[in-house]
Design an enzyme around this catalytic site. Structure first.
Site: not given
Ligand code: E4P
Length: 218
Positions: A82-84
């Site tokens: 997951v890109k945050i």
């Protein structure tokens, strides 16, 4: 250094995957929107092709929203990362998600201290944006080099993804600066593979071979 493809285009991924050089894929909301396809469907399809980490970006800007998106997208496939975004709410989300075993890629990193904070929060990946920093007159690759040195000194496991790669020289520089991964647009990978002397050399070899096999059969 591993190579990831920075795209949400399945045909591009399929083509480069056949070369045996692809270790993962990164996407972002701009790249996914360009494809005009359902987010989950495209990420799941990419995961089936690649067999390595595939970054899918959360678009919430509050921690609760990011947690909810991340928990949902991490169910789509075991390779989803997951890109945050590199904001305070993002760091809070990363520190919770990584404890739950959900890998995070902290994106939109433009300084060494931002990358350091991402590592302190426990991120699996951190993505300094080299090209966008270069555009502002800074040396984007310096952030990659500094993070690499700091992570080595202190033994952080966070992997550095050199992102916002604009040309083949960036890829070489990222490797020399100690990036673990470079995430590269399709058109840049295509430029990496070619060289005019390779084409000319091959042409000559084939022409000479044709003449030789022609003379043998005479
Ligand atoms: C990284 O993961 C991003 O998707 C990407 O590298 C952004 O690059 P850009 O500056 O070419 O948009």
């Amino acid at each position: 250094m591993e190579l990831y493809l920075d795209t949400a285009n399945v045909e591009e991924i399929k083509e480069i995957a056949t070369w045996g050089v692809l270790s993962g894929v990164t996407t972002n909301p701009t790249l996914v929107a360009r494809e005009g396809r359902d987010f989950e469907e495209v990420i799941a399809e990419i995961c089936d092709i690649v067999g390595g980490p595939v970054s899918a970006e959360a678009v919430s800007t509050d921690t609760e929203g990011m947690l909810e998106e991340a928990r949902r997208s991490s169910e789509w496939h075991r390779n989803v990362v997951v890109k945050i975004p590199m904001i305070p709410a993002g760091l809070a989300a990363v520190s919770i998600l990584e404890k739950e075993g959900i890998r995070c890629n902290v994106t939109l990193v433009f300084s060494t201290n931002q990358g350091l904070l991402a590592a302190e929060a426990g991120a699996s990946f951190v993505s300094p944006f080299v090209g966008r920093l270069d555009d502002t007159g800074k040396d984007g690759m310096q952030v990659v080099a500094e993070l690499s040195e700091i992570f080595d000194i202190y033994g952080f496991d966070t992997r550095i993804i050199a992102a916002s790669i604009r040309h083949p020289t960036h890829v070489t520089e990222a490797a020399l600066a100690g990036a673990d991964i470079a995430t590269v647009p399709y058109k840049v990978v295509k430029k990496m593979v070619g060289h005019p002397l390779t084409d000319r050399g091959l042409e000559r070899f084939l022409a000479d071979w044709e003449g030789f096999s022609g003379s043998k059969s005479r």
